[in-house]
Structure formats: C-alpha cells, structure tokens
Design a protein around this motif. Structure first.
Motif, PDB file in Angstrom:
ATOM      1  N   VAL A  64       0.869  -1.177   0.000  1.00 31.99           N
ATOM      2  CA  VAL A  64       0.000   0.000   0.000  1.00 31.99           C
ATOM      3  C   VAL A  64       0.905   1.226   0.000  1.00 31.99           C
ATOM      4  O   VAL A  64       1.831   1.320   0.813  1.00 31.99           O
ATOM      5  N   LEU A  65       0.663   2.148  -0.917  1.00 28.24           N
ATOM      6  CA  LEU A  65       1.473   3.351  -1.057  1.00 28.24           C
ATOM      7  C   LEU A  65       0.692   4.566  -0.574  1.00 28.24           C
ATOM      8  O   LEU A  65      -0.491   4.728  -0.903  1.00 28.24           O
ATOM      9  N   TYR A  66       1.367   5.416   0.206  1.00 28.81           N
ATOM     10  CA  TYR A  66       0.752   6.603   0.793  1.00 28.81           C
ATOM     11  C   TYR A  66       1.500   7.855   0.362  1.00 28.81           C
ATOM     12  O   TYR A  66       2.724   7.834   0.194  1.00 28.81           O
ATOM     13  N   ARG A  67       0.749   8.942   0.260  1.00 34.02           N
ATOM     14  CA  ARG A  67       1.355  10.257   0.097  1.00 34.02           C
ATOM     15  C   ARG A  67       1.641  10.816   1.495  1.00 34.02           C
ATOM     16  O   ARG A  67       0.807  10.741   2.390  1.00 34.02           O
ATOM     17  N   TRP A  68       2.850  11.328   1.674  1.00 33.39           N
ATOM     18  CA  TRP A  68       3.257  11.873   2.958  1.00 33.39           C
ATOM     19  C   TRP A  68       3.512  13.376   2.821  1.00 33.39           C
ATOM     20  O   TRP A  68       4.045  13.795   1.807  1.00 33.39           O
ATOM     21  N   PRO A  69       3.075  14.196   3.820  1.00 33.33           N
ATOM     22  CA  PRO A  69       2.651  13.834   5.183  1.00 33.33           C
ATOM     23  C   PRO A  69       1.146  13.633   5.366  1.00 33.33           C
ATOM     24  O   PRO A  69       0.700  13.421   6.487  1.00 33.33           O
ATOM     25  N   GLU A  70       0.394  13.672   4.278  1.00 31.56           N
ATOM     26  CA  GLU A  70      -1.059  13.529   4.434  1.00 31.56           C
ATOM     27  C   GLU A  70      -1.461  12.135   4.921  1.00 31.56           C
ATOM     28  O   GLU A  70      -2.561  11.954   5.432  1.00 31.56           O
ATOM     29  N   LEU A  71      -0.587  11.161   4.752  1.00 35.29           N
ATOM     30  CA  LEU A  71      -0.885   9.746   4.999  1.00 35.29           C
ATOM     31  C   LEU A  71      -2.161   9.358   4.248  1.00 35.29           C
ATOM     32  O   LEU A  71      -3.074   8.727   4.769  1.00 35.29           O
ATOM     33  N   GLU A  72      -2.161   9.736   2.975  1.00 30.72           N
ATOM     34  CA  GLU A  72      -3.293   9.465   2.077  1.00 30.72           C
ATOM     35  C   GLU A  72      -2.952   8.266   1.210  1.00 30.72           C
ATOM     36  O   GLU A  72      -1.973   8.289   0.464  1.00 30.72           O
ATOM     37  N   PRO A  73      -3.751   7.181   1.280  1.00 28.57           N
ATOM     38  CA  PRO A  73      -3.469   6.028   0.416  1.00 28.57           C
ATOM     39  C   PRO A  73      -3.748   6.370  -1.044  1.00 28.57           C
ATOM     40  O   PRO A  73      -4.801   6.903  -1.371  1.00 28.57           O
ATOM     41  N   ILE A  74      -2.783   6.072  -1.908  1.00 28.64           N
ATOM     42  CA  ILE A  74      -2.945   6.435  -3.315  1.00 28.64           C
ATOM     43  C   ILE A  74      -2.815   5.250  -4.257  1.00 28.64           C
ATOM     44  O   ILE A  74      -3.171   5.356  -5.441  1.00 28.64           O
ATOM     45  N   GLU A  75      -2.321   4.107  -3.757  1.00 25.27           N
ATOM     46  CA  GLU A  75      -2.122   2.967  -4.652  1.00 25.27           C
ATOM     47  C   GLU A  75      -1.980   1.703  -3.810  1.00 25.27           C
ATOM     48  O   GLU A  75      -1.414   1.752  -2.711  1.00 25.27           O
ATOM     49  N   GLN A  76      -2.495   0.592  -4.315  1.00 25.01           N
ATOM     50  CA  GLN A  76      -2.293  -0.686  -3.636  1.00 25.01           C
ATOM     51  C   GLN A  76      -2.284  -1.815  -4.663  1.00 25.01           C
ATOM     52  O   GLN A  76      -2.935  -1.738  -5.704  1.00 25.01           O
ATOM     53  N   HIS A  77      -1.499  -2.847  -4.333  1.00 27.70           N
ATOM     54  CA  HIS A  77      -1.378  -3.984  -5.248  1.00 27.70           C
ATOM     55  C   HIS A  77      -1.217  -5.260  -4.441  1.00 27.70           C
ATOM     56  O   HIS A  77      -0.708  -5.251  -3.314  1.00 27.70           O
ATOM     57  N   VAL A  78      -1.622  -6.363  -5.043  1.00 24.38           N
ATOM     58  CA  VAL A  78      -1.453  -7.689  -4.459  1.00 24.38           C
ATOM     59  C   VAL A  78      -0.791  -8.576  -5.502  1.00 24.38           C
ATOM     60  O   VAL A  78      -1.115  -8.506  -6.692  1.00 24.38           O
ATOM     61  N   ALA A  79       0.147  -9.394  -5.064  1.00 28.28           N
ATOM     62  CA  ALA A  79       0.800 -10.359  -5.949  1.00 28.28           C
ATOM     63  C   ALA A  79       0.723 -11.740  -5.321  1.00 28.28           C
ATOM     64  O   ALA A  79       0.715 -11.872  -4.087  1.00 28.28           O
ATOM     65  N   PHE A  80       0.663 -12.766  -6.147  1.00 24.22           N
ATOM     66  CA  PHE A  80       0.569 -14.153  -5.693  1.00 24.22           C
ATOM     67  C   PHE A  80       1.728 -14.969  -6.259  1.00 24.22           C
ATOM     68  O   PHE A  80       2.175 -14.725  -7.380  1.00 24.22           O
ATOM     69  N   ASP A 102       7.400  -8.801  -6.272  1.00 25.84           N
ATOM     70  CA  ASP A 102       6.426  -8.780  -7.369  1.00 25.84           C
ATOM     71  C   ASP A 102       5.380  -7.689  -7.133  1.00 25.84           C
ATOM     72  O   ASP A 102       4.987  -6.980  -8.070  1.00 25.84           O
ATOM     73  N   ALA A 103       4.924  -7.568  -5.880  1.00 29.43           N
ATOM     74  CA  ALA A 103       3.935  -6.532  -5.565  1.00 29.43           C
ATOM     75  C   ALA A 103       4.531  -5.141  -5.716  1.00 29.43           C
ATOM     76  O   ALA A 103       3.912  -4.235  -6.299  1.00 29.43           O
ATOM     77  N   LEU A 104       5.743  -4.937  -5.205  1.00 25.65           N
ATOM     78  CA  LEU A 104       6.392  -3.629  -5.313  1.00 25.65           C
ATOM     79  C   LEU A 104       6.628  -3.232  -6.769  1.00 25.65           C
ATOM     80  O   LEU A 104       6.558  -2.047  -7.113  1.00 25.65           O
ATOM     81  N   ALA A 105       6.905  -4.209  -7.618  1.00 24.90           N
ATOM     82  CA  ALA A 105       7.161  -3.915  -9.029  1.00 24.90           C
ATOM     83  C   ALA A 105       5.920  -3.360  -9.731  1.00 24.90           C
ATOM     84  O   ALA A 105       6.044  -2.769 -10.814  1.00 24.90           O
ATOM     85  N   CYS A 106       4.756  -3.541  -9.129  1.00 28.11           N
ATOM     86  CA  CYS A 106       3.522  -3.027  -9.725  1.00 28.11           C
ATOM     87  C   CYS A 106       3.304  -1.539  -9.463  1.00 28.11           C
ATOM     88  O   CYS A 106       2.451  -0.913 -10.107  1.00 28.11           O
ATOM     89  N   LEU A 107       4.041  -0.969  -8.515  1.00 25.65           N
ATOM     90  CA  LEU A 107       3.841   0.440  -8.175  1.00 25.65           C
ATOM     91  C   LEU A 107       4.237   1.347  -9.334  1.00 25.65           C
ATOM     92  O   LEU A 107       5.247   1.116 -10.006  1.00 25.65           O
ATOM     93  N   SER A 108       3.467   2.397  -9.533  1.00 29.32           N
ATOM     94  CA  SER A 108       3.807   3.382 -10.557  1.00 29.32           C
ATOM     95  C   SER A 108       4.697   4.483 -10.006  1.00 29.32           C
ATOM     96  O   SER A 108       5.250   5.281 -10.776  1.00 29.32           O
ATOM     97  N   LEU A 109       4.837   4.551  -8.682  1.00 31.15           N
ATOM     98  CA  LEU A 109       5.695   5.534  -8.033  1.00 31.15           C
ATOM     99  C   LEU A 109       6.628   4.821  -7.062  1.00 31.15           C
ATOM    100  O   LEU A 109       6.233   3.859  -6.398  1.00 31.15           O
ATOM    101  N   LYS A 110       7.839   5.290  -6.954  1.00 26.19           N
ATOM    102  CA  LYS A 110       8.832   4.686  -6.063  1.00 26.19           C
ATOM    103  C   LYS A 110       8.683   5.270  -4.660  1.00 26.19           C
ATOM    104  O   LYS A 110       8.751   6.482  -4.481  1.00 26.19           O
ATOM    105  N   PRO A 111       8.487   4.423  -3.647  1.00 25.60           N
ATOM    106  CA  PRO A 111       8.416   4.951  -2.282  1.00 25.60           C
ATOM    107  C   PRO A 111       9.780   5.436  -1.805  1.00 25.60           C
ATOM    108  O   PRO A 111      10.823   4.920  -2.215  1.00 25.60           O
ATOM    109  N   ASP A 112       9.759   6.429  -0.921  1.00 25.22           N
ATOM    110  CA  ASP A 112      10.987   6.936  -0.318  1.00 25.22           C
ATOM    111  C   ASP A 112      11.305   6.213   0.983  1.00 25.22           C
ATOM    112  O   ASP A 112      12.421   6.343   1.502  1.00 25.22           O
TER     113      ASP A 112
END
Length: 232
Positions: A64-80, A102-112
C-alpha cells in the motif's frame, strides 16, 4: 512513467530453497547494510505484508502506497506466488520476499520509505525481511515486529511513546516501543539506510488508533484477504 520513478530490483543473489544456502547469503549481505540517517525528503511511504492462501501453498503479498505527510493512500497492489521455501525462523525473507518484490514492481511511483511487518536488524544475523528488502531495492526500510525474534531488553513504561533499547550483547539491534498506552510493545528496528531514532519516530508518526502503524494495518488487511484475486 520514467523508470527512475519506479522500484528497481537489484539482482544481489539467486533465490534458493536451501536453508543452508540462505544463511550463507544472509551473512554475505550483512556486510552491505547501512544503519545511517535517512537522507532526503519522504514524499511517498509504502508498507508491505504477506499472507498465505490455498492451505499455505500460495503466498499473497500486499503493498500500500501513501502520500506523505497527508498519509493518504494512493495505490495498492497484491501479488501471488507459490511458496517454495520452508518455514524456518530467521529465514522468512526467503519465503516471503520474492512475492513482495512482485507486488512492489507493480507500483507506478517509487516509495521513499518502506515499513515492513517483520524484523530489520533485530535478527540473529542482522538480516530480517526489512533489511533484506532494503538491500534488494536500495530504499530505506524499517522493521516493525509484533514479537521478539532475538535480543534482551527492559520492559518499557506503560505510556504511549515509552521505549527501551533492544540489545544483543553490546550491540543495539532495535527498540522496544509502546505505541499505545497499556498495550503490548512493538519491536522496531532499522532495516537499511535508516537509524534507530528515525525508526522509532516514523513508527510513532504513522500510529493511529491501534497498536500497529496504519500503513502496516492496511497492508495486513489486504494480504490476509481470502476473497478473489484482485487485479491491483
């Protein structure tokens, strides 16, 4: 989307299903870990967790990816992925990390910064899943463990924010942190490219009404879902 804006996975080693080889890989990777202050601005924060389906034969990783500092969820992915590594305490990253990647590779933005449900350096060989992940993706990581894997400590005070260092001999390997008044503490440790104080500060900054940081709670709910396999 530019490749610089997505997660890059380093090929540091092959993924083995042999516990003895896994221990040897951990010992080698330990030399590369860095416990140092996080450098740069955190604009995106992610959390990862892994559950299991099909009677334990399939791993289900969630990010689950969040925008900081708002702690707003903006993206989520599941991999099997099929489970290929046996359950061995201290080697859980070899069981869970391939599908997490595999799940992280689905993100369109790189977390810091990435919060992991599990240990960082609070591990017998200093290579819990948070540290292993941080090394493979070269992103700062923090381990948030619900129980102690190794080390000794005094009991922290009962109030929120109370903490005690976690020791292995003369080496500090983490922090025992009370995140809610009167509840069991968490075992917080740097994973990679984060120091002890920052690990504590980021954990407390992401605590809501519950014991676990909100991003990890969201990843846990997504990873443990027993419904149909989603596309994201």
């Amino acid at each position: 989307m530019s490749k610089t804006n997505t997660v890059r996975i380093e090929s540091l080693h092959d993924w083995t299903d042999d516990p003895a080889q896994a221990v040897a890989i951990q010992k080698r990777l330990r030399e590369a870990l860095r416990i140092a202050p996080l450098v740069g601005e955190v604009r995106y924060l992610a959390a990862v967790d892994t559950g299991f389906t099909d009677g334990g034969s399939t791993a289900r990783a969630a990010v689950v990816l969040y925008r900081w500092p708002e702690l707003e969820p903006i993206e989520q992915h599941v991999a099997f992925a099929p489970v290929r590594f046996p359950y061995v305490p201290g080697l859980l990253s070899f069981r869970e990390l391939p599908v997490v990647l595999d799940a992280l590779a689905c993100l369109s933005l790189k977390p810091d910064l990435i919060l992991c449900d599990g240990q960082g350096i609070a591990h017998p060989r200093r290579l819990g899943i948070a540290t292993h992940l941080g090394l493979v993706v070269d992103i700062p990581t923090i381990g948030v463990g619900k129980s102690r894997l190794t080390g000794r400590h005094q009991e922290p005070g009962p109030e929120k924010g109370a903490w005690e260092p976690l020791w292995d001999g003369d080496e500090r390997i983490g922090t025992v942190l009370r995140t809610r008044t009167g509840v069991k503490p968490l075992y917080i440790s740097p994973g990679h490219r984060v120091d002890h104080q920052q690990a504590v500060d980021w954990t407390l900054a992401t605590i809501g009404r519950y014991r676990l940081p909100e991003p990890i709670r969201a990843a846990d709910r997504l990873a443990s879902n027993r419904g149909r396999k989603p596309n994201t």
